[in-house]
Design a protein around this motif. Sequence first.
Motif, PDB file in Angstrom:
ATOM      1  N   LYS A   1       0.813  -1.221   0.000  1.00  0.00           N
ATOM      2  CA  LYS A   1       0.000   0.000   0.000  1.00  0.00           C
ATOM      3  C   LYS A   1       0.842   1.264   0.000  1.00  0.00           C
ATOM      4  N   GLN A   2       2.074   1.178   0.474  1.00  0.00           N
ATOM      5  CA  GLN A   2       2.937   2.354   0.538  1.00  0.00           C
ATOM      6  C   GLN A   2       3.768   2.540  -0.734  1.00  0.00           C
ATOM      7  N   LEU A   3       3.752   1.580  -1.641  1.00  0.00           N
ATOM      8  CA  LEU A   3       4.633   1.609  -2.798  1.00  0.00           C
ATOM      9  C   LEU A   3       3.955   2.253  -3.997  1.00  0.00           C
ATOM     10  N   ASP A   4       4.688   3.120  -4.670  1.00  0.00           N
ATOM     11  CA  ASP A   4       4.256   3.670  -5.959  1.00  0.00           C
ATOM     12  C   ASP A   4       4.969   2.877  -7.062  1.00  0.00           C
ATOM     13  N   GLU A   5       4.192   2.335  -8.002  1.00  0.00           N
ATOM     14  CA  GLU A   5       4.764   1.422  -8.998  1.00  0.00           C
ATOM     15  C   GLU A   5       5.869   2.073  -9.833  1.00  0.00           C
ATOM     16  N   VAL A   6       5.617   3.269 -10.345  1.00  0.00           N
ATOM     17  CA  VAL A   6       6.597   3.896 -11.236  1.00  0.00           C
ATOM     18  C   VAL A   6       7.863   4.279 -10.472  1.00  0.00           C
ATOM     19  N   THR A   7       7.714   4.812  -9.274  1.00  0.00           N
ATOM     20  CA  THR A   7       8.897   5.142  -8.471  1.00  0.00           C
ATOM     21  C   THR A   7       9.732   3.902  -8.195  1.00  0.00           C
ATOM     22  N   ALA A   8       9.078   2.795  -7.864  1.00  0.00           N
ATOM     23  CA  ALA A   8       9.805   1.548  -7.611  1.00  0.00           C
ATOM     24  C   ALA A   8      10.564   1.098  -8.850  1.00  0.00           C
ATOM     25  N   LEU A   9       9.956   1.235 -10.037  1.00  0.00           N
ATOM     26  CA  LEU A   9      10.643   0.848 -11.272  1.00  0.00           C
ATOM     27  C   LEU A   9      11.861   1.725 -11.525  1.00  0.00           C
ATOM     28  N   ARG A  10      11.742   3.018 -11.299  1.00  0.00           N
ATOM     29  CA  ARG A  10      12.860   3.921 -11.577  1.00  0.00           C
ATOM     30  C   ARG A  10      14.024   3.697 -10.609  1.00  0.00           C
ATOM     31  N   VAL A  11      13.718   3.442  -9.344  1.00  0.00           N
ATOM     32  CA  VAL A  11      14.778   3.134  -8.375  1.00  0.00           C
ATOM     33  C   VAL A  11      15.471   1.830  -8.754  1.00  0.00           C
ATOM     34  N   ALA A  12      14.689   0.824  -9.155  1.00  0.00           N
ATOM     35  CA  ALA A  12      15.268  -0.453  -9.571  1.00  0.00           C
ATOM     36  C   ALA A  12      16.205  -0.268 -10.762  1.00  0.00           C
ATOM     37  N   MET A  13      15.825   0.578 -11.702  1.00  0.00           N
ATOM     38  CA  MET A  13      16.666   0.816 -12.883  1.00  0.00           C
ATOM     39  C   MET A  13      17.993   1.461 -12.517  1.00  0.00           C
ATOM     40  N   LEU A  14      17.956   2.444 -11.597  1.00  0.00           N
ATOM     41  CA  LEU A  14      19.197   3.101 -11.176  1.00  0.00           C
ATOM     42  C   LEU A  14      20.116   2.132 -10.438  1.00  0.00           C
ATOM     43  N   MET A  15      19.543   1.319  -9.561  1.00  0.00           N
ATOM     44  CA  MET A  15      20.335   0.354  -8.803  1.00  0.00           C
ATOM     45  C   MET A  15      20.962  -0.689  -9.728  1.00  0.00           C
ATOM     46  N   ALA A  16      20.195  -1.170 -10.699  1.00  0.00           N
ATOM     47  CA  ALA A  16      20.720  -2.153 -11.644  1.00  0.00           C
ATOM     48  C   ALA A  16      21.813  -1.554 -12.511  1.00  0.00           C
ATOM     49  N   THR A  17      21.648  -0.299 -12.914  1.00  0.00           N
ATOM     50  CA  THR A  17      22.663   0.366 -13.743  1.00  0.00           C
ATOM     51  C   THR A  17      24.009   0.394 -13.038  1.00  0.00           C
ATOM     52  N   ALA A  18      24.012   0.807 -11.786  1.00  0.00           N
ATOM     53  CA  ALA A  18      25.265   0.908 -11.035  1.00  0.00           C
ATOM     54  C   ALA A  18      25.914  -0.457 -10.840  1.00  0.00           C
ATOM     55  N   THR A  19      25.112  -1.472 -10.534  1.00  0.00           N
ATOM     56  CA  THR A  19      25.668  -2.801 -10.277  1.00  0.00           C
ATOM     57  C   THR A  19      26.222  -3.438 -11.549  1.00  0.00           C
ATOM     58  N   LEU A  20      25.498  -3.305 -12.657  1.00  0.00           N
ATOM     59  CA  LEU A  20      25.966  -3.870 -13.919  1.00  0.00           C
ATOM     60  C   LEU A  20      27.291  -3.256 -14.356  1.00  0.00           C
ATOM     61  N   ALA A  21      27.482  -1.976 -14.062  1.00  0.00           N
ATOM     62  CA  ALA A  21      28.694  -1.285 -14.491  1.00  0.00           C
ATOM     63  C   ALA A  21      29.948  -1.835 -13.828  1.00  0.00           C
ATOM     64  N   VAL A  22      29.839  -2.350 -12.590  1.00  0.00           N
ATOM     65  CA  VAL A  22      31.036  -2.788 -11.846  1.00  0.00           C
ATOM     66  C   VAL A  22      31.102  -4.310 -11.660  1.00  0.00           C
ATOM     67  N   TYR A  23      30.102  -5.025 -12.135  1.00  0.00           N
ATOM     68  CA  TYR A  23      29.972  -6.453 -11.824  1.00  0.00           C
ATOM     69  C   TYR A  23      31.224  -7.255 -12.206  1.00  0.00           C
ATOM     70  N   ALA A  24      31.801  -6.980 -13.364  1.00  0.00           N
ATOM     71  CA  ALA A  24      32.913  -7.797 -13.868  1.00  0.00           C
ATOM     72  C   ALA A  24      34.142  -7.747 -12.979  1.00  0.00           C
ATOM     73  N   TRP A  25      34.263  -6.693 -12.169  1.00  0.00           N
ATOM     74  CA  TRP A  25      35.465  -6.548 -11.336  1.00  0.00           C
ATOM     75  C   TRP A  25      35.271  -7.096  -9.918  1.00  0.00           C
ATOM     76  N   LEU A  26      34.116  -7.656  -9.637  1.00  0.00           N
ATOM     77  CA  LEU A  26      33.890  -8.206  -8.300  1.00  0.00           C
ATOM     78  C   LEU A  26      34.715  -9.475  -8.124  1.00  0.00           C
ATOM     79  N   PRO A  27      35.375  -9.634  -6.965  1.00  0.00           N
ATOM     80  CA  PRO A  27      36.343 -10.735  -6.818  1.00  0.00           C
ATOM     81  C   PRO A  27      35.710 -12.053  -6.366  1.00  0.00           C
ATOM     82  N   GLY A  28      36.066 -13.142  -7.049  1.00  0.00           N
ATOM     83  CA  GLY A  28      35.728 -14.493  -6.610  1.00  0.00           C
ATOM     84  C   GLY A  28      34.246 -14.785  -6.502  1.00  0.00           C
TER      85      GLY A  28
END
Length: 402
Positions: A271-298
């Motif tokens: 009830k507290q979640l706005d669908e579009v806001t949740a999608l946009r936050v998810a996109m920003l978080m995924a963008t940052a993680t995908l950019a550095v994923y290859a350098w994560l160790p082990g």
Amino acid sequence: MNQPSPAADLRRAFPWLIGGLIAIHACMSVTRVAASLWVLHQGHGEWAVGVLLSLFAVAPMVLAMWAGRQADRYGLHRPVGIAVLMGLVGALVALLGQGLWTIGFSCLLSGGALSVAAVAMQREGGQMADEPSELKRVFGWMALGPALSNALSPVAAGVLIDYVSFRAAFGLAVVLPILAWVMIVKVPRHTPKPHSAASRAKPAWDLLRQPALRYLLLLNVVLASAWDAHSFVVPVIGHAKGLSASSIGLVLASFSVAAMLVRLAIIRWSKQLDEVTALRVAMLMATATLAVYAWLPGTAGLMLGSALLGLALGSVQPMVMAMLHQVTPADRHGQALGLRMVATNGATVAMPIGFGLLAAASVSAAPLWLMAGILLLAQWPARMLRSEHALLNERAAETKSD
């Protein structure tokens, strides 16, 4: 004597619906992991992994629109029965003979089986909700099924491959469609209400006249492609780093565990979640993680990166499904779900092949960097979706007041 409503029957049988979804999804997930690792084990290279992953989406593209019409007309059991048969045949083919062609055929059928079953199950689940927040709760629970499957299936497949054989992993895939049908027959049968001739005559493509649905499908395609990029890259990077099949399974499982956790949070705070806001936050978080994923160790580093991506991308499906049911007519939900399946699987056909060629021509992590850039660009249709969604809500409020 009054008969209980189909919605009430479904609510009582909801655990069986979720269990059936987990089992049919696990058939696909086990096949996907076993097929990817088998191809790499045979020395076929990244391009072959991309081709096999694309095959999981070919049958859904062909069958999804038909599956939506079947679900709107017949309800749950008929399309799920067809899906179970497809999954069983595909798993048996891979079990009886491991070869590039037989495993490719198995990928084709198991992907088609999941799509046909998922459209019918999602439509059935959508009948339970009376308001938008309830839709998020329902689809939060339904999204837990694939997340749980993705958490357990890669580990189970990896352990069987490491300690028994590839044939044992494909044998597990044979059992799962049968288990799915055992659960689905416990869901009460009911035929959907007949629709008008005018409604039945409209093609699914007619729904694309609605801008909100167009923007929603575009975002869904982009985010599904980011999920595919992760599924493609983990076996390739893990194999290049010398990780065992069990370790690769743990990396994939960490993504799904995180997806389960975020979906539980969605259920709790819908009830507290706005669908579009949740999608946009998810996109920003995924963008940052995908950019550095290859350098994560082990193994531990890749598990952390996968968990972060799981938190971001795992939140997407409940939001998309809730909005889809809000922006389309109730008697055309099956068509809308089929249209969504075609859109996402169209990307799933093209992207893994492109990922394979890109990785072979450059570096293994290139698909992740590509998707990070696309996610940044996708913030524009997300802004447009917010405007269209607000307009639809205003019109709905005016209609109620009249």
